[in-house]
Design a protein around this motif. Sequence first.
Motif, short mmCIF file in Angstrom:
data_model
loop_
_atom_site.label_atom_id
_atom_site.label_comp_id
_atom_site.label_asym_id
_atom_site.label_seq_id
_atom_site.Cartn_x
_atom_site.Cartn_y
_atom_site.Cartn_z
N LEU A 1 0.74 -1.20 0.19
CA LEU A 1 0.15 -0.03 0.05
C LEU A 1 0.89 1.15 0.16
O LEU A 1 0.58 2.10 -0.61
CB LEU A 1 -1.02 -0.11 1.21
CG LEU A 1 -2.02 -1.15 1.18
CD1 LEU A 1 -2.86 -1.13 2.52
CD2 LEU A 1 -2.65 -1.09 0.10
N LEU B 1 2.36 1.81 -3.29
CA LEU B 1 1.27 2.30 -4.46
C LEU B 1 0.74 3.76 -4.16
O LEU B 1 -0.32 4.30 -4.57
CB LEU B 1 0.12 1.53 -4.31
CG LEU B 1 0.26 -0.11 -4.89
CD1 LEU B 1 -0.98 -0.99 -4.67
CD2 LEU B 1 0.75 -0.03 -6.29
N SER B 2 1.11 4.33 -3.00
CA SER B 2 0.45 5.44 -2.27
C SER B 2 1.19 6.67 -2.98
O SER B 2 0.84 7.94 -2.57
CB SER B 2 0.47 5.56 -0.88
OG SER B 2 2.07 5.71 -0.44
N LEU C 1 2.01 4.99 -8.80
CA LEU C 1 1.05 4.61 -9.59
C LEU C 1 0.93 4.63 -10.79
O LEU C 1 0.23 3.64 -11.56
CB LEU C 1 -0.56 5.42 -8.88
CG LEU C 1 -0.97 4.78 -7.50
CD1 LEU C 1 -2.27 5.90 -7.21
CD2 LEU C 1 -1.43 3.40 -7.64
N ARG D 1 0.42 1.39 -13.41
CA ARG D 1 -0.71 1.50 -14.57
C ARG D 1 0.01 1.19 -15.98
O ARG D 1 -0.50 0.59 -16.59
CB ARG D 1 -1.47 2.73 -14.53
CG ARG D 1 -2.56 2.81 -13.24
CD ARG D 1 -3.11 4.18 -12.96
NE ARG D 1 -3.81 4.22 -12.11
CZ ARG D 1 -4.35 4.94 -11.16
NH1 ARG D 1 -3.56 6.15 -11.06
NH2 ARG D 1 -5.16 4.95 -10.17
N GLY E 1 -7.72 -9.13 -5.63
CA GLY E 1 -8.70 -7.95 -5.59
C GLY E 1 -8.00 -6.82 -5.64
O GLY E 1 -8.56 -5.88 -6.17
N LEU E 2 -6.75 -6.67 -4.94
CA LEU E 2 -6.40 -5.49 -4.61
C LEU E 2 -5.91 -4.66 -5.78
O LEU E 2 -6.32 -3.46 -6.01
CB LEU E 2 -5.27 -5.66 -3.66
CG LEU E 2 -4.59 -4.33 -2.99
CD1 LEU E 2 -5.42 -3.26 -2.21
CD2 LEU E 2 -3.35 -4.50 -2.16
N ALA F 1 -8.57 -3.44 -8.00
CA ALA F 1 -9.23 -2.35 -7.37
C ALA F 1 -8.48 -0.95 -7.60
O ALA F 1 -9.21 0.13 -8.12
CB ALA F 1 -9.62 -2.67 -5.88
N VAL F 2 -7.23 -0.92 -7.34
CA VAL F 2 -6.31 0.19 -7.35
C VAL F 2 -6.35 0.58 -8.90
O VAL F 2 -6.42 1.58 -9.36
CB VAL F 2 -5.02 -0.36 -6.92
CG1 VAL F 2 -3.97 0.89 -7.74
CG2 VAL F 2 -4.87 -0.16 -5.63
N SER G 1 -9.60 2.23 -10.34
CA SER G 1 -10.16 3.37 -9.61
C SER G 1 -10.04 4.54 -10.38
O SER G 1 -10.56 5.71 -10.49
CB SER G 1 -9.28 3.68 -8.42
OG SER G 1 -7.96 3.79 -8.57
N VAL H 1 -13.17 5.75 -12.41
CA VAL H 1 -14.32 5.92 -11.69
C VAL H 1 -14.30 7.37 -11.20
O VAL H 1 -13.41 8.07 -10.76
CB VAL H 1 -14.34 5.15 -10.25
CG1 VAL H 1 -15.79 5.13 -9.65
CG2 VAL H 1 -14.38 3.75 -11.11
#
Lengths: 103, 103
Positions: free
Chosen positions: B17, B20-21, B26, B30, B90-91, B94-95, B98, B101
């Motif tokens: 986390l 990825l923060s 990020l 991606r 799923g993590l 989900a990242v 996002s 969205v």
Amino acid sequence: MELHHPERSEIELPAVLHALSDPQRLEIVRTLAESAAPCPCGSIELGVAKSTMTHHYRVLRESGVIRQERKGTMKLTELRRQDLEARFPGLLDAVLTSRTVHV
Amino acid sequence: MELHHPERSEIELPAVLHALSDPQRLEIVRTLAESAAPCPCGSIELGVAKSTMTHHYRVLRESGVIRQERKGTMKLTELRRQDLEARFPGLLDAVLTSRTVHV
């Protein structure tokens, strides 16, 4: 004094991931996730200094992970589940599930 | 010199986390997610100093998010999708989801 909370649209992924990247804050989030009602501040004990807990709550609140409301002399804390799910579908569940997975 | 990668069982949620923060990390993740093959280091450009990119790659590698291998004079980078999915189902999805969205 009013506590600051970001609007749903202001909740940003990096800030949420940062808030969740600390083991103690993760533990707070997991405890809140298991609670049916908002938790009184102080009801979650991690064996760390009160100032540390205050810091953790602030990071969680300002990133949009939790909401805190004063009720008289109490401060009630709850997860912003709906807001997080709307912004980052599946993220909170993935984080909460991960503890129980051992590979 | 061999690059250090944690074993799958050593990959920890707080470290992932944290990795990825950061918005730039990020973006690297991606880009790697959209790539069919491992990317040559240097092929992802974020307009930041090379030393900053090296730091980002190290944080991602040491947390278990990416794998880097030297091939001759190149360093190839790929996401550790299977390891992450096994540890934190799923993590990553989900990242990665996002960004698209908007609420």
